[in-house]
Design a protein around this motif. Structure first.
Motif, PDB file in Angstrom:
ATOM      1  N   ALA A  83       0.820  -1.219   0.000  1.00  0.00           N
ATOM      2  CA  ALA A  83       0.000   0.000   0.000  1.00  0.00           C
ATOM      3  C   ALA A  83       0.850   1.262   0.000  1.00  0.00           C
ATOM      4  CB  ALA A  83      -0.923   0.000   1.214  1.00  0.00           C
ATOM      5  N   ASN A  84       2.162   1.127   0.128  1.00  0.00           N
ATOM      6  CA  ASN A  84       3.015   2.307   0.295  1.00  0.00           C
ATOM      7  C   ASN A  84       3.415   2.963  -1.017  1.00  0.00           C
ATOM      8  OD1 ASN A  84       3.001   2.193   3.033  1.00  0.00           O
ATOM      9  ND2 ASN A  84       5.063   1.375   3.233  1.00  0.00           N
ATOM     10  N   LEU A  85       3.635   4.261  -0.912  1.00  0.00           N
ATOM     11  CA  LEU A  85       4.196   5.067  -1.978  1.00  0.00           C
ATOM     12  C   LEU A  85       5.570   5.503  -1.488  1.00  0.00           C
ATOM     13  CD1 LEU A  85       3.552   6.505  -4.698  1.00  0.00           C
ATOM     14  CD2 LEU A  85       2.849   8.464  -3.327  1.00  0.00           C
ATOM     15  N   TYR A  86       6.630   5.024  -2.099  1.00  0.00           N
ATOM     16  CA  TYR A  86       7.985   5.313  -1.649  1.00  0.00           C
ATOM     17  C   TYR A  86       8.566   6.473  -2.439  1.00  0.00           C
ATOM     18  CZ  TYR A  86       7.774   0.883   0.771  1.00  0.00           C
ATOM     19  OH  TYR A  86       7.418  -0.134   1.605  1.00  0.00           O
ATOM     20  N   SER A  87       8.972   7.505  -1.740  1.00  0.00           N
ATOM     21  CA  SER A  87       9.595   8.651  -2.378  1.00  0.00           C
ATOM     22  C   SER A  87      11.100   8.482  -2.312  1.00  0.00           C
ATOM     23  CB  SER A  87       9.182   9.941  -1.668  1.00  0.00           C
ATOM     24  OG  SER A  87       9.802  11.042  -2.262  1.00  0.00           O
ATOM     25  N   PHE A  88      11.749   8.346  -3.474  1.00  0.00           N
ATOM     26  CA  PHE A  88      13.196   8.215  -3.524  1.00  0.00           C
ATOM     27  C   PHE A  88      13.885   9.562  -3.412  1.00  0.00           C
ATOM     28  CE2 PHE A  88      12.111   4.588  -6.520  1.00  0.00           C
ATOM     29  CZ  PHE A  88      12.240   3.625  -5.547  1.00  0.00           C
ATOM     30  N   PHE A  89      13.267  10.577  -3.983  1.00  0.00           N
ATOM     31  CA  PHE A  89      13.961  11.845  -4.144  1.00  0.00           C
ATOM     32  C   PHE A  89      12.932  12.952  -4.251  1.00  0.00           C
ATOM     33  CE2 PHE A  89      15.815  15.091  -6.851  1.00  0.00           C
ATOM     34  CZ  PHE A  89      17.075  15.235  -6.304  1.00  0.00           C
ATOM     35  N   THR A  90      13.080  13.993  -3.460  1.00  0.00           N
ATOM     36  CA  THR A  90      12.151  15.121  -3.513  1.00  0.00           C
ATOM     37  C   THR A  90      12.919  16.421  -3.364  1.00  0.00           C
ATOM     38  OG1 THR A  90      10.388  13.815  -2.518  1.00  0.00           O
ATOM     39  CG2 THR A  90      10.120  16.190  -2.451  1.00  0.00           C
ATOM     40  N   VAL A  91      12.631  17.387  -4.198  1.00  0.00           N
ATOM     41  CA  VAL A  91      13.173  18.737  -4.049  1.00  0.00           C
ATOM     42  C   VAL A  91      11.988  19.680  -3.980  1.00  0.00           C
ATOM     43  CG1 VAL A  91      14.542  20.580  -5.058  1.00  0.00           C
ATOM     44  CG2 VAL A  91      15.315  18.218  -5.246  1.00  0.00           C
ATOM     45  N   LEU A  92      11.931  20.462  -2.920  1.00  0.00           N
ATOM     46  CA  LEU A  92      10.822  21.376  -2.672  1.00  0.00           C
ATOM     47  C   LEU A  92      11.315  22.802  -2.686  1.00  0.00           C
ATOM     48  CD1 LEU A  92       9.486  19.443   0.420  1.00  0.00           C
ATOM     49  CD2 LEU A  92       8.663  19.238  -1.904  1.00  0.00           C
ATOM     50  N   ASN A  93      10.422  23.735  -2.983  1.00  0.00           N
ATOM     51  CA  ASN A  93      10.838  25.131  -3.059  1.00  0.00           C
ATOM     52  C   ASN A  93      10.795  25.847  -1.721  1.00  0.00           C
ATOM     53  OD1 ASN A  93      11.589  27.642  -4.010  1.00  0.00           O
ATOM     54  ND2 ASN A  93       9.516  28.222  -4.482  1.00  0.00           N
ATOM     55  N   SER A 110       1.607  -0.322  -4.854  1.00  0.00           N
ATOM     56  CA  SER A 110       0.269  -0.886  -5.075  1.00  0.00           C
ATOM     57  C   SER A 110      -0.137  -0.834  -6.550  1.00  0.00           C
ATOM     58  CB  SER A 110      -0.770  -0.181  -4.206  1.00  0.00           C
ATOM     59  OG  SER A 110      -0.851   1.185  -4.542  1.00  0.00           O
ATOM     60  N   ALA A 111       0.351   0.147  -7.295  1.00  0.00           N
ATOM     61  CA  ALA A 111       0.032   0.263  -8.725  1.00  0.00           C
ATOM     62  C   ALA A 111       1.123  -0.321  -9.618  1.00  0.00           C
ATOM     63  CB  ALA A 111      -0.191   1.728  -9.090  1.00  0.00           C
ATOM     64  N   ASN A 112       2.209  -0.819  -9.017  1.00  0.00           N
ATOM     65  CA  ASN A 112       3.352  -1.332  -9.777  1.00  0.00           C
ATOM     66  C   ASN A 112       3.851  -0.311 -10.788  1.00  0.00           C
ATOM     67  OD1 ASN A 112       3.366  -3.839  -8.455  1.00  0.00           O
ATOM     68  ND2 ASN A 112       1.715  -4.555  -9.783  1.00  0.00           N
ATOM     69  N   LYS A 113       4.003   0.933 -10.347  1.00  0.00           N
ATOM     70  CA  LYS A 113       4.443   2.027 -11.216  1.00  0.00           C
ATOM     71  C   LYS A 113       5.604   2.782 -10.574  1.00  0.00           C
ATOM     72  CE  LYS A 113       0.882   1.932 -14.177  1.00  0.00           C
ATOM     73  NZ  LYS A 113       0.980   1.708 -15.578  1.00  0.00           N
ATOM     74  N   MET A 114       6.512   3.252 -11.403  1.00  0.00           N
ATOM     75  CA  MET A 114       7.526   4.207 -10.990  1.00  0.00           C
ATOM     76  C   MET A 114       7.105   5.536 -11.595  1.00  0.00           C
ATOM     77  SD  MET A 114      11.691   4.050 -11.419  1.00  0.00           S
ATOM     78  CE  MET A 114      11.562   3.276 -13.015  1.00  0.00           C
ATOM     79  N   THR A 133       7.828  -3.649 -11.183  1.00  0.00           N
ATOM     80  CA  THR A 133       7.618  -4.382  -9.941  1.00  0.00           C
ATOM     81  C   THR A 133       8.980  -4.854  -9.451  1.00  0.00           C
ATOM     82  OG1 THR A 133       5.480  -5.132 -10.763  1.00  0.00           O
ATOM     83  CG2 THR A 133       6.375  -6.275  -8.847  1.00  0.00           C
ATOM     84  N   PRO A 134       9.574  -4.131  -8.506  1.00  0.00           N
ATOM     85  CA  PRO A 134      10.902  -4.517  -8.019  1.00  0.00           C
ATOM     86  C   PRO A 134      10.836  -5.708  -7.068  1.00  0.00           C
ATOM     87  CG  PRO A 134      10.102  -2.632  -6.809  1.00  0.00           C
ATOM     88  CD  PRO A 134       9.078  -2.922  -7.868  1.00  0.00           C
ATOM     89  N   SER A 135      11.910  -6.464  -7.018  1.00  0.00           N
ATOM     90  CA  SER A 135      12.065  -7.535  -6.044  1.00  0.00           C
ATOM     91  C   SER A 135      12.711  -6.961  -4.796  1.00  0.00           C
ATOM     92  CB  SER A 135      12.956  -8.647  -6.596  1.00  0.00           C
ATOM     93  OG  SER A 135      12.377  -9.210  -7.741  1.00  0.00           O
ATOM     94  N   THR A 136      12.541  -7.609  -3.676  1.00  0.00           N
ATOM     95  CA  THR A 136      13.220  -7.195  -2.452  1.00  0.00           C
ATOM     96  C   THR A 136      14.631  -7.771  -2.448  1.00  0.00           C
ATOM     97  OG1 THR A 136      12.339  -9.074  -1.234  1.00  0.00           O
ATOM     98  CG2 THR A 136      11.094  -7.002  -1.115  1.00  0.00           C
ATOM     99  N   ALA A 137      15.504  -7.144  -1.659  1.00  0.00           N
ATOM    100  CA  ALA A 137      16.892  -7.577  -1.476  1.00  0.00           C
ATOM    101  C   ALA A 137      17.676  -7.615  -2.786  1.00  0.00           C
ATOM    102  CB  ALA A 137      16.947  -8.933  -0.770  1.00  0.00           C
ATOM    103  N   THR A 138      17.355  -6.703  -3.700  1.00  0.00           N
ATOM    104  CA  THR A 138      18.035  -6.613  -4.994  1.00  0.00           C
ATOM    105  C   THR A 138      18.396  -5.157  -5.266  1.00  0.00           C
ATOM    106  OG1 THR A 138      16.723  -8.467  -5.843  1.00  0.00           O
ATOM    107  CG2 THR A 138      17.800  -7.048  -7.475  1.00  0.00           C
ATOM    108  N   TRP A 139      19.635  -4.915  -5.651  1.00  0.00           N
ATOM    109  CA  TRP A 139      20.043  -3.557  -6.008  1.00  0.00           C
ATOM    110  C   TRP A 139      19.629  -3.257  -7.440  1.00  0.00           C
ATOM    111  CZ3 TRP A 139      21.399   0.175  -2.898  1.00  0.00           C
ATOM    112  CH2 TRP A 139      21.916  -0.140  -1.650  1.00  0.00           C
TER     113      TRP A 139
END
Length: 160
Positions: A83-93, A110-114, A133-139
């Motif tokens: 259910a999570n939305l993971y934010s990798f990188f954010t720049v705010l003003n 949840s949507a399998n989208k980047m 759809t990323p796997s866990t424990a994989t770079w």
């Protein structure tokens, strides 16, 4: 030519604690929100985020894109909640809670989208997305090349 020539900002995230320094010397330090930690990664250390309350953010309007640009990073999901939305990188003003003049790079599990999103001063903007759809424990080495004038993004996962 050095790796950081013609780069606006470069965060190695190889600190052992605290904020993430800008390796270009440009002063665009990323603020550590929610006490994210650091651990061994592909190259030296990397930032460890819990997927809910931790992030690195920068509030400089100087980082708001005015032309085409690219962003790339290494990521590794140790686990995730669908259910999570993971934010990798954010720049705010403005402040760290603003939704204007920002760009961010996210994984919607949840949507399998980047997603890559760019917002203007009025809070409206454009986004690009790709199924993933990323796997866990994989770079993974992930990145985007963004054409600001058309609002189109080309996504790359491990170079493809």
């Amino acid at each position: 030519m050095a790796l950081i020539d013609n780069i606006q900002a470069y965060w190695k995230l190889d600190e052992s604690s605290g904020d993430a320094a800008d390796a270009t010397g440009g002063g665009f330090t990323m603020t550590n929100i929610g006490t994210a930690t650091y651990a061994a990664a592909v190259i030296n250390n990397g930032g460890v985020l819990n997927g809910t309350s931790q992030a690195f953010a920068n509030a400089s309007s100087s980082l708001y894109p005015t032309g085409d640009f690219s962003i790339a990073m290494w990521v590794n999901f140790s686990a995730y909640n669908s259910a999570n939305l993971y934010s990798f990188f954010t720049v705010l003003n403005a402040d760290l809670g603003s939704t204007t003049r920002r760009y961010d790079f996210l994984q919607n599990v949840s949507a399998n989208k980047m997603w890559f999103r760019v917002y203007n001063v009025a809070g409206t903007g454009v986004s690009g997305e790709v199924s993933w759809t990323p796997s866990t424990a994989t770079w993974y080495h992930i990145g985007i090349s963004f054409v600001l004038s058309t609002g189109t993004a080309q996504f790359f996962v491990d170079g493809a």
